[in-house]
Design a protein around this motif. Sequence first.
Motif, PDB file in Angstrom:
ATOM      1  N   VAL A 212       0.832  -1.199   0.000  1.00 10.55           N
ATOM      2  CA  VAL A 212       0.000   0.000   0.000  1.00 10.55           C
ATOM      3  C   VAL A 212       0.869   1.252   0.000  1.00 10.55           C
ATOM      4  O   VAL A 212       0.641   2.197  -0.766  1.00 10.55           O
ATOM      5  CB  VAL A 212      -0.946   0.000   1.225  1.00 10.55           C
ATOM      6  CG1 VAL A 212      -1.615   1.371   1.391  1.00 10.55           C
ATOM      7  CG2 VAL A 212      -2.001  -1.093   1.088  1.00 10.55           C
ATOM      8  N   ILE A 213       1.897   1.259   0.848  1.00  8.50           N
ATOM      9  CA  ILE A 213       2.795   2.417   0.930  1.00  8.50           C
ATOM     10  C   ILE A 213       3.558   2.598  -0.378  1.00  8.50           C
ATOM     11  O   ILE A 213       3.724   3.724  -0.873  1.00  8.50           O
ATOM     12  CB  ILE A 213       3.764   2.261   2.121  1.00  8.50           C
ATOM     13  CG1 ILE A 213       3.000   2.369   3.443  1.00  8.50           C
ATOM     14  CG2 ILE A 213       4.877   3.314   2.062  1.00  8.50           C
ATOM     15  CD1 ILE A 213       3.822   2.043   4.667  1.00  8.50           C
ATOM     16  N   GLN A 214       3.997   1.491  -0.967  1.00  7.25           N
ATOM     17  CA  GLN A 214       4.729   1.580  -2.240  1.00  7.25           C
ATOM     18  C   GLN A 214       3.832   2.155  -3.342  1.00  7.25           C
ATOM     19  O   GLN A 214       4.277   2.993  -4.136  1.00  7.25           O
ATOM     20  CB  GLN A 214       5.259   0.218  -2.658  1.00  7.25           C
ATOM     21  CG  GLN A 214       6.078   0.263  -3.945  1.00  7.25           C
ATOM     22  CD  GLN A 214       6.717  -1.078  -4.265  1.00  7.25           C
ATOM     23  OE1 GLN A 214       6.810  -1.960  -3.417  1.00  7.25           O
ATOM     24  NE2 GLN A 214       7.153  -1.244  -5.508  1.00  7.25           N
ATOM     25  N   GLU A 215       2.573   1.730  -3.371  1.00  5.47           N
ATOM     26  CA  GLU A 215       1.635   2.230  -4.382  1.00  5.47           C
ATOM     27  C   GLU A 215       1.402   3.735  -4.236  1.00  5.47           C
ATOM     28  O   GLU A 215       1.322   4.455  -5.233  1.00  5.47           O
ATOM     29  CB  GLU A 215       0.296   1.501  -4.236  1.00  5.47           C
ATOM     30  CG  GLU A 215       0.326   0.050  -4.667  1.00  5.47           C
ATOM     31  CD  GLU A 215      -0.951  -0.682  -4.289  1.00  5.47           C
ATOM     32  OE1 GLU A 215      -1.024  -1.891  -4.534  1.00  5.47           O
ATOM     33  OE2 GLU A 215      -1.870  -0.051  -3.713  1.00  5.47           O
ATOM     34  N   GLU A 216       1.300   4.198  -2.999  1.00  5.01           N
ATOM     35  CA  GLU A 216       0.915   5.588  -2.771  1.00  5.01           C
ATOM     36  C   GLU A 216       2.096   6.552  -2.665  1.00  5.01           C
ATOM     37  O   GLU A 216       1.966   7.734  -2.992  1.00  5.01           O
ATOM     38  CB  GLU A 216       0.057   5.689  -1.509  1.00  5.01           C
ATOM     39  CG  GLU A 216      -1.265   4.939  -1.622  1.00  5.01           C
ATOM     40  CD  GLU A 216      -2.266   5.353  -0.564  1.00  5.01           C
ATOM     41  OE1 GLU A 216      -2.093   6.459   0.015  1.00  5.01           O
ATOM     42  OE2 GLU A 216      -3.222   4.604  -0.318  1.00  5.01           O
ATOM     43  N   TYR A 217       3.242   6.038  -2.197  1.00  6.21           N
ATOM     44  CA  TYR A 217       4.365   6.944  -1.929  1.00  6.21           C
ATOM     45  C   TYR A 217       5.664   6.546  -2.616  1.00  6.21           C
ATOM     46  O   TYR A 217       6.613   7.322  -2.612  1.00  6.21           O
ATOM     47  CB  TYR A 217       4.611   7.049  -0.418  1.00  6.21           C
ATOM     48  CG  TYR A 217       3.438   7.626   0.327  1.00  6.21           C
ATOM     49  CD1 TYR A 217       3.233   9.002   0.381  1.00  6.21           C
ATOM     50  CD2 TYR A 217       2.513   6.796   0.960  1.00  6.21           C
ATOM     51  CE1 TYR A 217       2.139   9.539   1.044  1.00  6.21           C
ATOM     52  CE2 TYR A 217       1.417   7.318   1.639  1.00  6.21           C
ATOM     53  CZ  TYR A 217       1.234   8.689   1.666  1.00  6.21           C
ATOM     54  OH  TYR A 217       0.156   9.210   2.319  1.00  6.21           O
ATOM     55  N   GLY A 218       5.718   5.347  -3.155  1.00  5.20           N
ATOM     56  CA  GLY A 218       6.918   4.924  -3.842  1.00  5.20           C
ATOM     57  C   GLY A 218       7.768   3.962  -3.032  1.00  5.20           C
ATOM     58  O   GLY A 218       7.620   3.827  -1.815  1.00  5.20           O
ATOM     59  N   LEU A 219       8.680   3.288  -3.720  1.00  2.00           N
ATOM     60  CA  LEU A 219       9.496   2.236  -3.120  1.00  2.00           C
ATOM     61  C   LEU A 219      10.388   2.755  -1.998  1.00  2.00           C
ATOM     62  O   LEU A 219      10.632   2.053  -1.009  1.00  2.00           O
ATOM     63  CB  LEU A 219      10.357   1.573  -4.201  1.00  2.00           C
ATOM     64  CG  LEU A 219      11.211   0.368  -3.759  1.00  2.00           C
ATOM     65  CD1 LEU A 219      10.331  -0.749  -3.222  1.00  2.00           C
ATOM     66  CD2 LEU A 219      12.055  -0.120  -4.941  1.00  2.00           C
ATOM     67  N   ARG A 220      10.885   3.976  -2.126  1.00  2.00           N
ATOM     68  CA  ARG A 220      11.797   4.507  -1.109  1.00  2.00           C
ATOM     69  C   ARG A 220      11.144   4.573   0.265  1.00  2.00           C
ATOM     70  O   ARG A 220      11.822   4.479   1.288  1.00  2.00           O
ATOM     71  CB  ARG A 220      12.284   5.908  -1.504  1.00  2.00           C
ATOM     72  CG  ARG A 220      13.242   5.919  -2.686  1.00  2.00           C
ATOM     73  CD  ARG A 220      13.718   7.321  -2.987  1.00  2.00           C
ATOM     74  NE  ARG A 220      14.468   7.892  -1.863  1.00  2.00           N
ATOM     75  CZ  ARG A 220      14.941   9.135  -1.848  1.00  2.00           C
ATOM     76  NH1 ARG A 220      14.744   9.935  -2.893  1.00  2.00           N
ATOM     77  NH2 ARG A 220      15.612   9.577  -0.806  1.00  2.00           N
ATOM     78  N   ASP A 221       9.845   4.729   0.321  1.00  2.00           N
ATOM     79  CA  ASP A 221       9.151   4.865   1.604  1.00  2.00           C
ATOM     80  C   ASP A 221       8.868   3.530   2.270  1.00  2.00           C
ATOM     81  O   ASP A 221       8.220   3.486   3.308  1.00  2.00           O
ATOM     82  CB  ASP A 221       7.844   5.643   1.413  1.00  2.00           C
ATOM     83  CG  ASP A 221       8.087   7.134   1.332  1.00  2.00           C
ATOM     84  OD1 ASP A 221       7.193   7.897   1.712  1.00  2.00           O
ATOM     85  OD2 ASP A 221       9.184   7.549   0.898  1.00  2.00           O
ATOM     86  N   THR A 222       9.342   2.419   1.684  1.00  2.00           N
ATOM     87  CA  THR A 222       9.150   1.105   2.310  1.00  2.00           C
ATOM     88  C   THR A 222      10.396   0.628   3.039  1.00  2.00           C
ATOM     89  O   THR A 222      10.448  -0.516   3.503  1.00  2.00           O
ATOM     90  CB  THR A 222       8.731   0.043   1.267  1.00  2.00           C
ATOM     91  OG1 THR A 222       9.763  -0.093   0.283  1.00  2.00           O
ATOM     92  CG2 THR A 222       7.423   0.422   0.596  1.00  2.00           C
ATOM     93  N   ALA A 223      11.408   1.478   3.155  1.00  2.00           N
ATOM     94  CA  ALA A 223      12.559   1.135   3.994  1.00  2.00           C
ATOM     95  C   ALA A 223      12.095   1.083   5.445  1.00  2.00           C
ATOM     96  O   ALA A 223      11.154   1.784   5.840  1.00  2.00           O
ATOM     97  CB  ALA A 223      13.667   2.171   3.830  1.00  2.00           C
ATOM     98  N   VAL A 224      12.745   0.240   6.258  1.00  2.00           N
ATOM     99  CA  VAL A 224      12.298   0.081   7.640  1.00  2.00           C
ATOM    100  C   VAL A 224      13.254   0.773   8.608  1.00  2.00           C
ATOM    101  O   VAL A 224      14.444   0.935   8.346  1.00  2.00           O
ATOM    102  CB  VAL A 224      12.151  -1.409   8.028  1.00  2.00           C
ATOM    103  CG1 VAL A 224      11.133  -2.090   7.129  1.00  2.00           C
ATOM    104  CG2 VAL A 224      13.489  -2.140   7.965  1.00  2.00           C
ATOM    105  N   GLY A 225      12.695   1.162   9.758  1.00  2.00           N
ATOM    106  CA  GLY A 225      13.452   1.868  10.777  1.00  2.00           C
ATOM    107  C   GLY A 225      13.982   0.952  11.863  1.00  2.00           C
ATOM    108  O   GLY A 225      14.012  -0.276  11.717  1.00  2.00           O
ATOM    109  N   ASP A 226      14.386   1.552  12.973  1.00  2.00           N
ATOM    110  CA  ASP A 226      15.004   0.809  14.073  1.00  2.00           C
ATOM    111  C   ASP A 226      14.131  -0.338  14.583  1.00  2.00           C
ATOM    112  O   ASP A 226      14.648  -1.360  15.028  1.00  2.00           O
ATOM    113  CB  ASP A 226      15.299   1.753  15.248  1.00  2.00           C
ATOM    114  CG  ASP A 226      16.491   2.656  14.986  1.00  2.00           C
ATOM    115  OD1 ASP A 226      17.197   2.427  13.978  1.00  2.00           O
ATOM    116  OD2 ASP A 226      16.720   3.585  15.769  1.00  2.00           O
ATOM    117  N   GLU A 227      12.823  -0.157  14.558  1.00  2.00           N
ATOM    118  CA  GLU A 227      11.925  -1.170  15.109  1.00  2.00           C
ATOM    119  C   GLU A 227      11.195  -1.948  14.022  1.00  2.00           C
ATOM    120  O   GLU A 227      10.238  -2.665  14.306  1.00  2.00           O
ATOM    121  CB  GLU A 227      10.940  -0.520  16.080  1.00  2.00           C
ATOM    122  CG  GLU A 227      11.658   0.125  17.266  1.00  2.00           C
ATOM    123  CD  GLU A 227      10.717   0.748  18.283  1.00  2.00           C
ATOM    124  OE1 GLU A 227       9.484   0.667  18.090  1.00  2.00           O
ATOM    125  OE2 GLU A 227      11.210   1.310  19.273  1.00  2.00           O
ATOM    126  N   GLY A 228      11.655  -1.815  12.779  1.00  2.00           N
ATOM    127  CA  GLY A 228      11.083  -2.589  11.691  1.00  2.00           C
ATOM    128  C   GLY A 228       9.873  -1.978  11.031  1.00  2.00           C
ATOM    129  O   GLY A 228       9.328  -2.535  10.079  1.00  2.00           O
TER     130      GLY A 228
END
Length: 451
Positions: A212-228
């Motif tokens: 869903v995030i990739q569709e709406e905001y692009g692949l770069r926004d699917t990177a994960v943070g410290d807590e996944g």
Amino acid sequence: METMVGRNARIVSVKGREVLDSRGRPTVEAEVAFEGATNTQSVVRAMVPSGKSTGGAEAKELRDADPGRYAGMGCLEAAKSIGVLGKAVVGMDPTDQKAIDAALLELDTSPQKDKSGIGANAVLAVSMACCRAGALVKGVPLCRHINDLAAKAIGEPVRMVMPVPCLNVINGGVHAGNLLAFQEFFLIPAGAESFGEALRIGAETYQVLKKVIQEEYGLRDTAVGDEGGFAPNIASPEEGMRLLMKAIERAGHTTKIFLGSDPAASEFFKDGTYDLGFKSAQVGGEKKSAAEMVELYEKICSDFPMVLLEDPFDEEDFASHAALTSKVGDRIEIVGDDLYCTNCSRVEKGLESKATNAMLLKVNQIGSVTESLDAWSLCRRNGWGVFVSHRSGETEDSFIADLSVGIGAGHIKSGAPCRSERLAKYNQLLRIEEELGIPYAGMKFRTPWDF
């Protein structure tokens, strides 16, 4: 229930070492050697996590402050402190957690009793390792040994339950580089029938959320943070909730997954107001009064299937917490994290002011197993929920998984279903459920004693 083996056991040696946490920063590990009745020597270890968004009343870690090594964050002094602390418990019975922790705490000579001299990280490493040794001496799973300790702490039997996993799948606040002020957004699969099902549907929804995030905001926004969790380029909490609802519906789990959030509001409380635009370059940001924040939370709880809010106000703003709890506390769990720091004296203040109806339990906030159980038992005696938590800087140690079951906490957060230091806790809970057949808290996560 102690055995003959337990009464004849003794701690033989304790040593500490510097290791790395999930952020690549130093932390400490304690290694405890002990003997049972047969004089056979065994070794256990325990590693301590570290937080980034921390409460002012937390017990203090010991760091080296050497700018030429790990930018001053080294833990060689804490590892050395473990050796000093170990001398106080050598010869003691590892099943006697209360006596062990009392011996450790006697060495805390800091004026504020915040463990700053000896290091809360050093104390906790020894405390947790000895607890693990105690379980092995008794020949029981760690969660059962903790359950015995919990029963002693509260003075009556404690029913063990499998906790609801509260999965932090969208990140903001100081944990992410987006403009989102709220720090964590949870998927809470309280409608599942078992922990195993809860983790499965949570993981399925997490994978759908990525799409869903990739569709709406692009692949770069699917990177994960410290807590996944993901950190999409969003700024409003409502947008985070909308993304979660879209993923839940697409995954087909609308009847089983609810929502929660940890705004971690102390991080955006500035000069008497709550600045939701604190990460924006725009002058002035989006500032709200405490009363306006109450209205915002009420609206979010009305518009979305919310069941939990953690630290919705500043760590010293007991009055605003109480105002919100009086309005939505009958249907929403209001959890104090920075507000309490797993500290009984602060929980007492919260009880007096009716600030919240639950406490977050982080063992490294207070620094020992016994003190954590004391805070838990105070909450339990007063009908408050207890929410067991990891830290953003974690390790592969799964201690809090057994802790959450042993005290019958009802719910736990250990990040997203991603990154091995998070999954170490969830996978341990899968093993416990399979091996011991303990019931799942489900919709009774706030009152797990009420089965």
